[in-house]
Design a protein around this motif. Structure first.
Motif, PDB file in Angstrom:
ATOM      1  N   VAL A 258       0.858  -1.180   0.000  1.00 40.17           N
ATOM      2  CA  VAL A 258       0.000   0.000   0.000  1.00 40.17           C
ATOM      3  C   VAL A 258       0.896   1.233   0.000  1.00 40.17           C
ATOM      4  O   VAL A 258       1.695   1.416   0.919  1.00 40.17           O
ATOM      5  CB  VAL A 258      -0.919   0.027   1.244  1.00 40.17           C
ATOM      6  CG1 VAL A 258      -1.804   1.269   1.217  1.00 40.17           C
ATOM      7  CG2 VAL A 258      -1.751  -1.247   1.329  1.00 40.17           C
TER       8      VAL A 258
ATOM      9  N   GLY B  11       1.326   4.903   0.624  1.00 41.13           N
ATOM     10  CA  GLY B  11       0.662   5.999   1.323  1.00 41.13           C
ATOM     11  C   GLY B  11       0.643   7.286   0.515  1.00 41.13           C
ATOM     12  O   GLY B  11      -0.188   8.160   0.749  1.00 41.13           O
TER      13      GLY B  11
ATOM     14  N   ALA C  37      -2.645   7.569  -1.035  1.00 37.29           N
ATOM     15  CA  ALA C  37      -3.832   7.472  -0.203  1.00 37.29           C
ATOM     16  C   ALA C  37      -4.793   8.606  -0.506  1.00 37.29           C
ATOM     17  O   ALA C  37      -4.392   9.723  -0.810  1.00 37.29           O
ATOM     18  CB  ALA C  37      -3.418   7.536   1.276  1.00 37.29           C
ATOM     19  N   ASN C  38      -6.046   8.306  -0.455  1.00 39.68           N
ATOM     20  CA  ASN C  38      -7.132   9.264  -0.651  1.00 39.68           C
ATOM     21  C   ASN C  38      -7.177   9.840  -2.065  1.00 39.68           C
ATOM     22  O   ASN C  38      -7.762  10.894  -2.294  1.00 39.68           O
ATOM     23  CB  ASN C  38      -7.049  10.410   0.373  1.00 39.68           C
ATOM     24  CG  ASN C  38      -7.152   9.908   1.781  1.00 39.68           C
ATOM     25  OD1 ASN C  38      -7.926   8.999   2.066  1.00 39.68           O
ATOM     26  ND2 ASN C  38      -6.346  10.465   2.673  1.00 39.68           N
TER      27      ASN C  38
END
Ligand code: SF4
Ligand code: SF4
Length: 104
Positions: free
Chosen positions: A96, A98, A101-102
């Motif tokens: 993942v 970061g 993210a989003n």
């Protein structure tokens, strides 16, 4: 649910102790991390993510990889790597980033 702390890898930094919201980890007589009350662990994985050397493993339930399967964590830059190891030798990794993210 519970975690396992590998004493051979632990460097006694205390980050898992600070991270556990249930105050379930303490120092042992050697100054290394030790699980205080394994049965009270609810599997938030904060201690896994806090450990800089990957010394903490989380035992997955039978519905999440089979009895005896463990989840471990490591980080490289912005990428978090989650790894599931099963007793029969199977292993699954999830990365993942970061930095993404989003971003939907
Ligand atoms: S998984 Fe969460 S509740 Fe369990 S020992 Fe680690 S930090 Fe504490
Ligand atoms: S965060 Fe990792 S190295 Fe530091 S005390 Fe906990 S288990 Fe040991």
């Amino acid at each position: 649910m519970s975690i396992r702390i590998r004493h051979d890898d632990c460097v006694g930094c205390g980050k898992c102790i600070e991270a556990c919201p249930g105050n379930l980890i303490k120092y042992d007589d050697e100054g290394l991390a030790e699980m205080r009350r394994p049965r009270d662990c609810w599997g938030c994985t904060s201690c896994l993510k806090a450990c800089p050397v990957g010394a903490v493993e989380f035992f997955l339930g039978a519905d999440m990889g089979g009895t005896g399967a463990t989840l471990s964590f490591s980080r490289a830059g912005t990428v978090s790597h989650w790894s599931v190891s099963c007793p029969d030798g199977r292993a699954v990794g999830i990365d993942v980033d970061g930095a993404n993210a989003n971003k939907y």
